[in-house]
Design a protein around this motif. Structure first.
Motif, PDB file in Angstrom:
ATOM      1  N   GLY A  36       0.820  -1.225   0.146  1.00 38.30           N
ATOM      2  CA  GLY A  36       0.008  -0.018   0.003  1.00 38.30           C
ATOM      3  C   GLY A  36       0.703   1.294   0.090  1.00 38.30           C
ATOM      4  O   GLY A  36       0.177   2.322   0.424  1.00 38.30           O
ATOM      5  N   MET A  37       1.851   1.287  -0.451  1.00 35.07           N
ATOM      6  CA  MET A  37       2.714   2.483  -0.272  1.00 35.07           C
ATOM      7  C   MET A  37       3.347   2.955  -1.980  1.00 35.07           C
ATOM      8  O   MET A  37       4.579   2.817  -2.216  1.00 35.07           O
ATOM      9  CB  MET A  37       4.324   2.170   0.389  1.00 35.07           C
ATOM     10  CG  MET A  37       4.302   1.788   1.534  1.00 35.07           C
ATOM     11  SD  MET A  37       5.444   1.688   2.505  1.00 35.07           S
ATOM     12  CE  MET A  37       5.302   0.036   3.439  1.00 35.07           C
ATOM     13  N   GLY A  38       2.069   2.993  -2.642  1.00 35.49           N
ATOM     14  CA  GLY A  38       2.390   3.331  -4.025  1.00 35.49           C
ATOM     15  C   GLY A  38       3.054   4.998  -4.272  1.00 35.49           C
ATOM     16  O   GLY A  38       3.756   4.854  -5.043  1.00 35.49           O
ATOM     17  N   GLY A  39       2.782   5.647  -3.167  1.00 36.83           N
ATOM     18  CA  GLY A  39       3.486   7.017  -3.071  1.00 36.83           C
ATOM     19  C   GLY A  39       5.001   6.668  -3.038  1.00 36.83           C
ATOM     20  O   GLY A  39       5.676   7.686  -3.794  1.00 36.83           O
ATOM     21  N   ALA A  40       5.371   5.871  -2.412  1.00 36.48           N
ATOM     22  CA  ALA A  40       6.736   5.715  -2.147  1.00 36.48           C
ATOM     23  C   ALA A  40       7.179   5.208  -3.514  1.00 36.48           C
ATOM     24  O   ALA A  40       8.465   5.863  -3.807  1.00 36.48           O
ATOM     25  CB  ALA A  40       7.166   4.675  -1.106  1.00 36.48           C
ATOM     26  N   VAL A  41       6.959   4.385  -4.292  1.00 37.84           N
ATOM     27  CA  VAL A  41       7.175   3.967  -5.420  1.00 37.84           C
ATOM     28  C   VAL A  41       7.289   5.061  -6.757  1.00 37.84           C
ATOM     29  O   VAL A  41       8.255   5.170  -7.269  1.00 37.84           O
ATOM     30  CB  VAL A  41       6.294   2.624  -6.018  1.00 37.84           C
ATOM     31  CG1 VAL A  41       6.712   2.418  -7.529  1.00 37.84           C
ATOM     32  CG2 VAL A  41       6.283   1.629  -5.025  1.00 37.84           C
ATOM     33  N   ALA A  42       6.346   5.678  -6.590  1.00 37.51           N
ATOM     34  CA  ALA A  42       6.177   6.957  -7.637  1.00 37.51           C
ATOM     35  C   ALA A  42       7.196   8.171  -7.244  1.00 37.51           C
ATOM     36  O   ALA A  42       8.017   8.219  -8.074  1.00 37.51           O
ATOM     37  CB  ALA A  42       4.741   7.664  -7.259  1.00 37.51           C
ATOM     38  N   SER A  43       7.661   8.104  -5.882  1.00 32.61           N
ATOM     39  CA  SER A  43       8.802   9.094  -5.507  1.00 32.61           C
ATOM     40  C   SER A  43      10.047   8.534  -5.893  1.00 32.61           C
ATOM     41  O   SER A  43      11.083   9.022  -6.458  1.00 32.61           O
ATOM     42  CB  SER A  43       8.734   9.402  -4.365  1.00 32.61           C
ATOM     43  OG  SER A  43       8.942   8.452  -3.293  1.00 32.61           O
ATOM     44  N   MET A  44      10.019   6.851  -5.740  1.00 32.53           N
ATOM     45  CA  MET A  44      11.533   6.460  -6.205  1.00 32.53           C
ATOM     46  C   MET A  44      11.428   6.324  -7.707  1.00 32.53           C
ATOM     47  O   MET A  44      12.864   6.628  -8.069  1.00 32.53           O
ATOM     48  CB  MET A  44      11.158   4.999  -5.370  1.00 32.53           C
ATOM     49  CG  MET A  44      12.549   4.041  -5.573  1.00 32.53           C
ATOM     50  SD  MET A  44      12.381   2.521  -4.768  1.00 32.53           S
ATOM     51  CE  MET A  44      11.153   1.644  -5.925  1.00 32.53           C
ATOM     52  N   VAL A  45      10.709   6.167  -8.309  1.00 33.58           N
ATOM     53  CA  VAL A  45      10.554   6.289  -9.837  1.00 33.58           C
ATOM     54  C   VAL A  45      11.022   7.651 -10.369  1.00 33.58           C
ATOM     55  O   VAL A  45      12.068   7.881 -11.302  1.00 33.58           O
ATOM     56  CB  VAL A  45       9.648   5.722 -10.416  1.00 33.58           C
ATOM     57  CG1 VAL A  45       9.507   5.903 -11.999  1.00 33.58           C
ATOM     58  CG2 VAL A  45       9.422   4.180 -10.344  1.00 33.58           C
ATOM     59  N   SER A  46      10.492   8.513  -9.819  1.00 32.41           N
ATOM     60  CA  SER A  46      10.976   9.827 -10.198  1.00 32.41           C
ATOM     61  C   SER A  46      12.298  10.423  -9.897  1.00 32.41           C
ATOM     62  O   SER A  46      12.795  11.268 -10.550  1.00 32.41           O
ATOM     63  CB  SER A  46       9.589  10.953  -9.536  1.00 32.41           C
ATOM     64  OG  SER A  46       9.961  11.142  -8.143  1.00 32.41           O
ATOM     65  N   ALA A  47      12.678   9.960  -8.478  1.00 32.80           N
ATOM     66  CA  ALA A  47      13.898  10.324  -8.341  1.00 32.80           C
ATOM     67  C   ALA A  47      15.193   9.382  -9.071  1.00 32.80           C
ATOM     68  O   ALA A  47      16.228  10.005  -8.998  1.00 32.80           O
ATOM     69  CB  ALA A  47      14.175   9.973  -6.674  1.00 32.80           C
ATOM     70  N   MET A  48      14.666   8.245  -9.534  1.00 35.25           N
ATOM     71  CA  MET A  48      15.773   7.152 -10.218  1.00 35.25           C
ATOM     72  C   MET A  48      14.745   6.811 -11.437  1.00 35.25           C
ATOM     73  O   MET A  48      14.453   5.604 -11.678  1.00 35.25           O
ATOM     74  CB  MET A  48      15.938   6.274  -9.269  1.00 35.25           C
ATOM     75  CG  MET A  48      16.695   6.662  -8.050  1.00 35.25           C
ATOM     76  SD  MET A  48      17.021   4.979  -6.869  1.00 35.25           S
ATOM     77  CE  MET A  48      15.576   4.998  -6.088  1.00 35.25           C
ATOM     78  N   PRO A  49      14.754   7.686 -12.431  1.00 31.28           N
ATOM     79  CA  PRO A  49      14.266   7.358 -13.824  1.00 31.28           C
ATOM     80  C   PRO A  49      14.715   6.081 -14.382  1.00 31.28           C
ATOM     81  O   PRO A  49      14.004   5.340 -15.187  1.00 31.28           O
ATOM     82  CB  PRO A  49      14.111   8.541 -14.390  1.00 31.28           C
ATOM     83  CG  PRO A  49      15.449   9.221 -14.040  1.00 31.28           C
ATOM     84  CD  PRO A  49      15.434   9.072 -12.636  1.00 31.28           C
ATOM     85  N   TRP A  50      15.693   5.691 -14.046  1.00 31.59           N
ATOM     86  CA  TRP A  50      16.645   4.503 -14.609  1.00 31.59           C
ATOM     87  C   TRP A  50      15.944   3.173 -14.246  1.00 31.59           C
ATOM     88  O   TRP A  50      16.108   2.284 -14.950  1.00 31.59           O
ATOM     89  CB  TRP A  50      18.189   4.569 -14.479  1.00 31.59           C
ATOM     90  CG  TRP A  50      18.487   4.472 -13.036  1.00 31.59           C
ATOM     91  CD1 TRP A  50      18.704   5.994 -12.218  1.00 31.59           C
ATOM     92  CD2 TRP A  50      18.600   3.766 -11.844  1.00 31.59           C
ATOM     93  NE1 TRP A  50      19.022   5.751 -11.099  1.00 31.59           N
ATOM     94  CE2 TRP A  50      19.023   4.204 -10.998  1.00 31.59           C
ATOM     95  CE3 TRP A  50      18.366   2.324 -12.004  1.00 31.59           C
ATOM     96  CZ2 TRP A  50      19.245   3.407  -9.652  1.00 31.59           C
ATOM     97  CZ3 TRP A  50      18.623   1.488 -10.890  1.00 31.59           C
ATOM     98  CH2 TRP A  50      19.156   2.171  -9.825  1.00 31.59           C
ATOM     99  N   LEU A  51      15.009   3.359 -13.181  1.00 30.45           N
ATOM    100  CA  LEU A  51      14.635   2.184 -12.620  1.00 30.45           C
ATOM    101  C   LEU A  51      13.491   1.566 -13.763  1.00 30.45           C
ATOM    102  O   LEU A  51      13.262   0.295 -13.894  1.00 30.45           O
ATOM    103  CB  LEU A  51      13.591   2.392 -11.189  1.00 30.45           C
ATOM    104  CG  LEU A  51      14.797   2.517 -10.163  1.00 30.45           C
ATOM    105  CD1 LEU A  51      14.003   2.650  -8.970  1.00 30.45           C
ATOM    106  CD2 LEU A  51      15.519   1.320 -10.138  1.00 30.45           C
ATOM    107  N   THR A  52      12.738   2.604 -14.647  1.00 25.08           N
ATOM    108  CA  THR A  52      11.872   2.296 -15.369  1.00 25.08           C
ATOM    109  C   THR A  52      12.422   1.413 -16.536  1.00 25.08           C
ATOM    110  O   THR A  52      12.022   0.393 -17.179  1.00 25.08           O
ATOM    111  CB  THR A  52      11.183   3.540 -16.063  1.00 25.08           C
ATOM    112  OG1 THR A  52      10.764   4.273 -14.938  1.00 25.08           O
ATOM    113  CG2 THR A  52      10.037   3.122 -16.914  1.00 25.08           C
ATOM    114  N   THR A  53      13.763   1.898 -16.998  1.00 25.68           N
ATOM    115  CA  THR A  53      14.422   1.210 -18.117  1.00 25.68           C
ATOM    116  C   THR A  53      14.871  -0.255 -17.644  1.00 25.68           C
ATOM    117  O   THR A  53      14.465  -1.084 -18.426  1.00 25.68           O
ATOM    118  CB  THR A  53      15.646   1.834 -18.643  1.00 25.68           C
ATOM    119  OG1 THR A  53      15.382   3.396 -18.691  1.00 25.68           O
ATOM    120  CG2 THR A  53      16.402   1.435 -19.591  1.00 25.68           C
ATOM    121  N   LEU A  54      15.415  -0.361 -16.554  1.00 23.94           N
ATOM    122  CA  LEU A  54      15.597  -1.600 -15.848  1.00 23.94           C
ATOM    123  C   LEU A  54      14.606  -2.608 -15.831  1.00 23.94           C
ATOM    124  O   LEU A  54      14.420  -3.692 -15.953  1.00 23.94           O
ATOM    125  CB  LEU A  54      16.227  -1.453 -14.552  1.00 23.94           C
ATOM    126  CG  LEU A  54      17.894  -1.167 -14.412  1.00 23.94           C
ATOM    127  CD1 LEU A  54      18.174  -0.686 -13.078  1.00 23.94           C
ATOM    128  CD2 LEU A  54      18.744  -1.805 -15.148  1.00 23.94           C
TER     129      LEU A  54
END
Length: 124
Positions: A36-54
């Motif tokens: 239930g921590m979707g906001g943490a995932v959104a902030s993590m992806v915005s801080a580290m955009p390379w995670l989407t590519t990985l």
């Protein structure tokens, strides 16, 4: 420490690093959303955009990690132990190998099996 042990140590740390990268890109976001921590995932992806590519290339990452860990296992079991210091060093290397393997298995479970299991449980 001889060259063989140094090569084995290098492959062990490569496997550990790749297992941690696989956890960060694939398993950690899924686990956080599940909790239930979707906001943490959104902030993590915005801080580290390379995670989407990985995460788009997770098959390659998991295959490479598995290959490196298999190679590390093969190298580790080829080494002959001669002294007590070598035996201690080898025990430490085996602990790193098994920890990396456990991280990889948990990441694979989270990346590929968690969503189908969750969907199946919701239908019940």
């Amino acid at each position: 420490m001889d060259k063989e042990q140094m090569k084995t140590g290098t492959s062990l740390f490569s496997g550990l690093g790749l297992a941690l990268i696989g956890t960060t890109c694939c398993a950690l976001p899924i686990a956080l959303v599940t909790l239930g921590m979707g906001g943490a995932v959104a902030s993590m992806v915005s801080a580290m955009p390379w995670l989407t590519t990985l995460s788009q290339h997770k098959v390659i990452i998991f295959s490479l990690t598995t290959g490196v860990l298999i190679f590390s296992y093969w190298r580790l079991h080829r080494i002959k132990v001669c002294s007590l210091a070598d035996k201690y060093h080898m025990r430490w290397q085996k602990a790193v190998l098994w920890s990396s393997s456990a991280i990889l298995l948990l990441s694979l479970f989270a990346a590929y099996a968690l969503l189908p299991i969750t969907l199946w449980l919701e239908r019940l």
